[in-house]
Design a protein around this motif. Structure first.
Motif, short mmCIF file in Angstrom:
data_model
loop_
_atom_site.label_atom_id
_atom_site.label_comp_id
_atom_site.label_asym_id
_atom_site.label_seq_id
_atom_site.Cartn_x
_atom_site.Cartn_y
_atom_site.Cartn_z
N ARG A 1 13.15 -1.20 -4.24
CA ARG A 1 14.62 -1.25 -3.93
C ARG A 1 15.76 -0.07 -5.66
N LEU A 2 15.05 0.14 -6.48
CA LEU A 2 15.05 1.09 -6.91
C LEU A 2 14.05 2.63 -7.29
N GLY A 3 13.49 2.36 -6.31
CA GLY A 3 12.39 3.80 -5.58
C GLY A 3 11.00 3.75 -6.90
N TRP A 4 10.99 2.92 -7.48
CA TRP A 4 9.77 3.23 -8.38
C TRP A 4 8.10 3.06 -7.80
N ILE A 5 8.57 1.79 -7.16
CA ILE A 5 7.09 1.90 -6.68
C ILE A 5 7.60 2.16 -4.86
N GLU A 6 6.35 2.18 -4.29
CA GLU A 6 6.01 2.50 -2.86
C GLU A 6 4.72 1.90 -2.25
N PRO A 7 4.70 2.29 -0.30
CA PRO A 7 3.02 2.46 -0.38
C PRO A 7 3.05 3.61 -0.02
N SER A 8 1.63 3.80 -0.40
CA SER A 8 0.97 5.32 -0.17
C SER A 8 0.32 5.65 1.16
N VAL A 9 1.05 5.61 1.84
CA VAL A 9 0.67 5.56 3.54
C VAL A 9 1.40 4.82 4.53
N SER A 10 1.61 5.30 5.47
CA SER A 10 2.35 4.88 6.46
C SER A 10 1.90 3.30 6.77
N GLY A 11 2.56 1.97 7.69
CA GLY A 11 1.56 1.29 7.96
C GLY A 11 2.74 0.26 9.10
N ARG A 12 1.94 -0.83 9.60
CA ARG A 12 2.94 -1.56 10.39
C ARG A 12 4.15 -2.61 9.85
N PRO A 13 4.91 -2.93 10.15
CA PRO A 13 6.14 -3.88 9.52
C PRO A 13 4.44 -4.94 9.08
N GLY A 14 4.28 -5.65 7.94
CA GLY A 14 4.34 -6.44 7.48
C GLY A 14 2.47 -5.82 7.28
N GLU A 15 2.05 -4.78 6.85
CA GLU A 15 0.81 -4.24 6.66
C GLU A 15 0.50 -4.10 5.31
N ARG A 16 -0.34 -4.33 4.88
CA ARG A 16 -1.04 -4.21 3.21
C ARG A 16 -1.45 -3.25 3.19
#
Length: 90
Positions: free
Chosen positions: A52-67
């Motif tokens: 929520r703070l924007g400190w971590i995020e996915p490095s690539v796009s993925g499908r909802p729920g995908e790791r």
């Protein structure tokens, strides 16, 4: 206080370090789950806060729920105080 000036607790620092070192995966979700070294992170409320703070995020796009691989953001690096830590920089 601004996002990069907040006091981090031990768990938040450890989580950010693991992400910065490329040891974490995150689910593509508005309330993501984090996996470190293949194991589910035991404190998902910390994970949700960091996302929520924007400190971590996915490095690539993925499908909802995908790791997908997680990355620390510039805001996360500033909060951690280690701009030069290796990892998947944003």
């Amino acid at each position: 206080m601004s996002g990069s000036q907040e006091e981090l607790n031990y768990r938040e620092r450890a989580t950010l370090r693991a992400v910065a070192l490329g040891r974490a995966e995150i689910t593509c979700s508005s309330e993501p789950d984090l996996f470190v070294d293949g194991l589910a992170c035991c404190d998902q409320s910390t994970v949700h806060r960091l996302a929520r703070l924007g400190w971590i995020e996915p490095s690539v796009s993925g499908r909802p729920g995908e790791r997908v691989p997680a990355q620390i953001t510039a805001l996360g690096r500033a909060a951690l105080g280690t701009e030069g830590i290796p990892g998947r920089a944003a």
